[in-house]
Design a protein around this motif. Sequence first.
Motif, short mmCIF file in Angstrom:
data_model
loop_
_atom_site.label_atom_id
_atom_site.label_comp_id
_atom_site.label_asym_id
_atom_site.label_seq_id
_atom_site.Cartn_x
_atom_site.Cartn_y
_atom_site.Cartn_z
N PHE A 45 0.85 -1.18 0.00
CA PHE A 45 0.00 0.00 0.00
C PHE A 45 0.88 1.23 0.00
O PHE A 45 1.57 1.52 0.97
CB PHE A 45 -0.91 0.00 1.24
CG PHE A 45 -1.71 1.27 1.35
CD1 PHE A 45 -2.87 1.43 0.63
CD2 PHE A 45 -1.29 2.30 2.17
CE1 PHE A 45 -3.60 2.60 0.72
CE2 PHE A 45 -2.02 3.46 2.27
CZ PHE A 45 -3.17 3.61 1.55
N GLN A 46 0.90 1.95 -1.07
CA GLN A 46 1.69 3.17 -1.18
C GLN A 46 0.72 4.34 -1.24
O GLN A 46 0.16 4.63 -2.28
CB GLN A 46 2.57 3.15 -2.42
CG GLN A 46 3.50 1.97 -2.50
CD GLN A 46 4.55 1.98 -1.41
OE1 GLN A 46 4.97 3.02 -0.92
NE2 GLN A 46 4.97 0.82 -1.00
N GLY A 47 0.49 5.01 -0.12
CA GLY A 47 -0.52 6.06 -0.05
C GLY A 47 -0.16 7.35 -0.75
O GLY A 47 -1.02 8.18 -0.99
N SER A 48 1.11 7.55 -1.10
CA SER A 48 1.52 8.77 -1.80
C SER A 48 1.76 8.44 -3.26
O SER A 48 2.36 7.43 -3.59
CB SER A 48 2.81 9.33 -1.19
OG SER A 48 3.28 10.42 -1.96
N GLY A 49 1.29 9.33 -4.12
CA GLY A 49 1.51 9.16 -5.55
C GLY A 49 2.92 9.54 -5.98
O GLY A 49 3.32 9.26 -7.10
N ALA A 148 0.38 18.36 -2.16
CA ALA A 148 1.84 18.45 -2.35
C ALA A 148 2.49 17.07 -2.29
O ALA A 148 3.47 16.81 -2.98
CB ALA A 148 2.45 19.36 -1.29
N PHE A 149 1.92 16.18 -1.48
CA PHE A 149 2.46 14.82 -1.34
C PHE A 149 1.68 13.80 -2.18
O PHE A 149 1.96 12.62 -2.12
CB PHE A 149 2.43 14.39 0.13
CG PHE A 149 3.53 15.02 0.94
CD1 PHE A 149 4.75 14.39 1.11
CD2 PHE A 149 3.34 16.26 1.54
CE1 PHE A 149 5.76 14.98 1.86
CE2 PHE A 149 4.35 16.85 2.30
CZ PHE A 149 5.56 16.20 2.45
N GLU A 150 0.69 14.28 -2.92
CA GLU A 150 -0.16 13.43 -3.76
C GLU A 150 -0.72 12.24 -2.98
O GLU A 150 -0.64 11.09 -3.39
CB GLU A 150 0.60 12.94 -5.00
CG GLU A 150 1.01 14.06 -5.93
CD GLU A 150 1.73 13.58 -7.17
OE1 GLU A 150 1.60 12.38 -7.54
OE2 GLU A 150 2.42 14.40 -7.79
N ILE A 151 -1.33 12.54 -1.83
CA ILE A 151 -1.87 11.50 -0.95
C ILE A 151 -3.10 10.88 -1.58
O ILE A 151 -4.04 11.57 -1.94
CB ILE A 151 -2.19 12.07 0.45
CG1 ILE A 151 -0.91 12.59 1.10
CG2 ILE A 151 -2.88 11.03 1.33
CD1 ILE A 151 0.21 11.56 1.23
N LYS A 152 -3.08 9.55 -1.70
CA LYS A 152 -4.16 8.81 -2.32
C LYS A 152 -4.87 7.89 -1.33
O LYS A 152 -5.93 7.36 -1.62
CB LYS A 152 -3.63 7.99 -3.49
CG LYS A 152 -3.03 8.86 -4.57
CD LYS A 152 -2.59 8.04 -5.74
CE LYS A 152 -1.90 8.84 -6.81
NZ LYS A 152 -2.54 10.04 -7.24
N GLY A 153 -4.27 7.67 -0.17
CA GLY A 153 -4.86 6.80 0.84
C GLY A 153 -4.19 7.00 2.18
O GLY A 153 -3.06 7.47 2.27
N LEU A 154 -4.91 6.65 3.24
CA LEU A 154 -4.42 6.82 4.60
C LEU A 154 -4.55 5.52 5.36
O LEU A 154 -5.44 4.73 5.07
CB LEU A 154 -5.24 7.91 5.31
CG LEU A 154 -5.20 9.29 4.68
CD1 LEU A 154 -6.26 10.18 5.28
CD2 LEU A 154 -3.83 9.92 4.85
N PRO A 155 -3.69 5.31 6.32
CA PRO A 155 -2.53 6.09 6.75
C PRO A 155 -1.35 5.85 5.82
O PRO A 155 -1.26 4.82 5.17
CB PRO A 155 -2.24 5.53 8.14
CG PRO A 155 -2.68 4.11 8.06
CD PRO A 155 -3.87 4.11 7.14
N THR A 156 -0.46 6.80 5.79
CA THR A 156 0.77 6.65 5.02
C THR A 156 1.81 7.62 5.56
O THR A 156 1.51 8.47 6.38
CB THR A 156 0.53 6.87 3.52
OG1 THR A 156 1.67 6.37 2.80
CG2 THR A 156 0.29 8.32 3.18
N ALA A 168 11.66 7.67 0.87
CA ALA A 168 10.90 6.44 1.05
C ALA A 168 9.45 6.84 1.28
O ALA A 168 9.16 7.97 1.67
CB ALA A 168 11.42 5.64 2.25
N ARG A 169 8.54 5.89 1.04
CA ARG A 169 7.12 6.19 1.23
C ARG A 169 6.38 4.92 1.57
O ARG A 169 6.85 3.82 1.30
CB ARG A 169 6.54 6.79 -0.06
CG ARG A 169 6.53 5.78 -1.19
CD ARG A 169 6.12 6.39 -2.50
NE ARG A 169 6.20 5.37 -3.53
CZ ARG A 169 5.18 4.97 -4.28
NH1 ARG A 169 4.01 5.53 -4.13
NH2 ARG A 169 5.33 4.04 -5.18
N GLY A 170 5.23 5.08 2.20
CA GLY A 170 4.38 3.93 2.48
C GLY A 170 4.02 3.78 3.94
O GLY A 170 4.61 4.39 4.82
#
Length: 184
Positions: A45-49, A148-156, A168-170
Amino acid sequence: MAYLTAVVTLFGLMSIVNLILTFGVVRRLRTQEDGSTPAAEGDPFQGSGLTVGEPVGSFSVHDTEGRPVTRDSLREGMLVAFLSPGCLPCEELLPGVVELARTAGPGQVLAAVVVDGDDGARPDAFVAALSPVATVAVTRLGGELTRAFEIKGLPTAVRIGPEGRVAARGRALLRVAHSVRAGA
């Protein structure tokens, strides 16, 4: 002898079916939308685009103390955590994020408490838990900070690298303690 022949034939057919399914899975992994396997970064699950190495977009918000927070205030090694009240996984991760922020030290975690006006969940408990150990900004999904972080889902979460780029992201960043460079 007939039983042995039947077993060997059945085993051979099962092996062929298994091979076909394996090729199907490999083909599916190769044609993923972003061209990489999610497991490569340790989190499906990568919540940031944003991808690793990509710069964070420009934003300007205020934290709960009224201080401005901008893209320029993000330092290398800093963790930006996106959590939302009313989100069960966010609520389950909250104590761990508080401990992660406490361990990382002052100024190393920006906690973005994302509110959605439709669900009626109040950010008070999240702000109260995170404020003693992290910089906290309350924002909306689709607001300047989440865009700004292109958030597509939470939590991330997003770990900031050199020059305001994504290191890093996720969601996995919220579960695992990472060493933070002193003075970064």
